[in-house]
Scaffold this active site. Sequence first.
Site, PDB file in Angstrom:
ATOM      1  N   HIS A   1      10.183  -0.694   2.981  1.00 43.15           N
ATOM      2  CA  HIS A   1       9.586  -1.967   2.364  1.00 43.15           C
ATOM      3  C   HIS A   1       7.991  -2.014   2.933  1.00 43.15           C
ATOM      4  CE1 HIS A   1      13.330  -3.769   1.997  1.00 43.15           C
ATOM      5  NE2 HIS A   1      12.960  -5.016   1.637  1.00 43.15           N
TER       6      HIS A   1
ATOM      7  N   GLU B   1      16.257  -5.575 -11.411  1.00 43.98           N
ATOM      8  CA  GLU B   1      14.624  -5.517 -11.899  1.00 43.98           C
ATOM      9  C   GLU B   1      14.744  -4.611 -12.948  1.00 43.98           C
ATOM     10  OE1 GLU B   1      15.650  -4.994  -8.673  1.00 43.98           O
ATOM     11  OE2 GLU B   1      14.364  -6.085  -7.385  1.00 43.98           O
TER      12      GLU B   1
END
Lengths: 350, 389
Positions: free
Chosen positions: A129, A60
């Site tokens: 998450h 990322e």
Amino acid sequence: MPEVTYRQALHDTLRDEMLRDENVFLMGEEIGVFEGSYKITAGLLQEFGAKRVRDAPIAEEGFVGAAIGAAMLGLRPVVEIMTINFILLAMDQIINHAAKIHYMFGGQSRVPMVIRTPGGGGQQLAATHSQNPEVWFAHTPGLKVVAPSTPADARGLLKASIRDDDPVLFLENLALYNTKGEVPEDRPDDVLPIGVADVKREGSDITIISYSRMAAVAMHVAEQLASEDGIKAEVIDLRSLRPLDRATIVDSVRKTNRAVVFEEDWRAYGIGAEVAATIQEHAFDHLDAPVRRIAAAEVPLPYAKNMELAALPTGQHLVDAVHATLDASGGVRGNGRSNGSKGQRSASRG
Amino acid sequence: MSKKSDKTAAAERPAKGATRSAGRNGQAERAEAKAKQANGTAPKYDLRNVSESAETLIGFYRQMLLIRRFEETTGEMYTRAKIGGYCHLNLGEEATIVGTMSALELRDYVFTNYREHGYILARGVDPKLIMAELFGKEAGVSKGRGGSMHLFDVESGFLGGYAIVGGQLPPATGAALAITYRGSDEVVLCQMGDATTNIGAFHESLNIAQLWKLPVIFLIVNNLYGMGTTVERASAVAELYRKACAYDMRSERVDGNDVLAVRDATRRAVEHARKESLPTLLEAVSYRFRGHSVVDPARYRPEEEVKHWRNLDPVMALAHGLREAGLIDEAGIKQIDDEINAIVVDAVRFADETPAPKPEELFTFDYATDVPNVDRSLPGDHTGITQDG
């Protein structure tokens, strides 16, 4: 107007913008061959090729930073981060670089990039998450942050974000992808301005302020309050978290004299805190009751379904907060006190 | 030789030239190289037979001397509180800077870390505007918004000094991606310090650059210390150029005190990038004469080590080589010295006199695209509402 899903609206808008401007390209994990973890980019690799739809390694920081450099040279990257939880790996690039480059270098370089990413909990994905850290970005000068709740807003704001010359965090939500709504046909003028809230429903008794998926829930709650209790709730969908349309919030509260903020992030220092502060700064004399905030409980979200449900805000929390706020301030105007639904409230908690 | 002085080992010239894969060097070869390095090698310029014109060589000397004098003066201005914040000098790294920058064209792009005054000077930016930035003035290269660590000049393709270690690598990689996207053949040079090779952004960027075949040169300026920590104490692999082998990337190490060697090594990397659209990891070993920043007395470095490297002074070495080869005489050296001094004095005078940014322009660069409801309230205000009256 045709009715499409939020997912379809995003897909179609990406495609339209790629057709319109060859400098627009997509980059992210699994967006090409795999067609996107949530299938937003399905079919785009075949149509536009690997140059315009670039599968990135799981890195990322590397690929978000690469989007910054590409944007500095005039391209318009639209980056997909699989979920907002993974954006934390790219925080240095977003906060220290994307947000700073235009200002810190005296306006010499623009960073016209979009980071699309879904937030949201409630699917038993547990603590790492299921987060909603959008406020971290909304806190940061130099960024713009939008969080549409309907397919039409998703389209209009995605267009605006791609055409904007600043870095934009475009917040989606896992639970919104399958929701449906009317979307205008492709027109040159269906670009929505960033920084402008939308009064999604007018009302005179109380103002509900929300964004993203919770704004969609708030609309259902407002309908329910109207039909069951005769409460006329005004619903403001912020749509843009940075800039924040304070004027629309304040105008509404000056009219209704009451406000509840409905958010999915943690309460402390959250979006609602900023909204509440704005209300007390600019509508203090108009308030008939304290501003309430419905937000997530302050724990890393647990996995067990019942525990997860206990931590997340629901429509029923909003119903209760609206009643409590009205009860604390003389009830609904011209309609007596709004105590008709107390039984329902206690029955549906938990 | 004490263990400490092994650090000087890093200054070896890469006798073998470009090494496709650093991993090919055998253990024995490395040990031998290291033993040789321990003696340190001053660049003994024999400029009598080089193919460079006197003009080019003297031009290098001028640029290196400009960086030297500019940085000495910057250090002085910092102690006189004309310059604030953090301030990191390029003293001792002049050959690396001029060598790398002279191998690029103006259309190429440069990203650096926060020790970057010399790089933007070598890109040809007016020293007055650089000093004005250090002084926090509106005329500065970043309009007084950036300071020493955040210099920028779009005209010369100098796309920024970046002050978070490793932060410049992903954007530099993305700039190279943009070059391939538009099908042109510029190259990107991305400078960093030795300690940057330990951070995640380094590894993600090298992987992406090789994977996507991007025309970027990752330049490690190995000055033997990340702040006060030696390379050996921070990196499992002390020969930093060898880290490229993990990505099957071309890599090379060069003596950062030798301006011609640096220029030639950079040229090879530029060609690899421009012709084949492939990255290189280039390591230049040099030394910073002062501490990490102006306020660091660098007590962690042994005196004999500092003395050793001072003796290898790249500016002095080039002046010596020019004289030895009869390319310049004492009068010529003196004349350049006077010219450079005048430029630096002029830069300081300009920086001192030119106005600071106006506080009314605090929000001038907040967004490139203005949108409704941007809050431009000041610290003592309520949040801004345009219609609030």
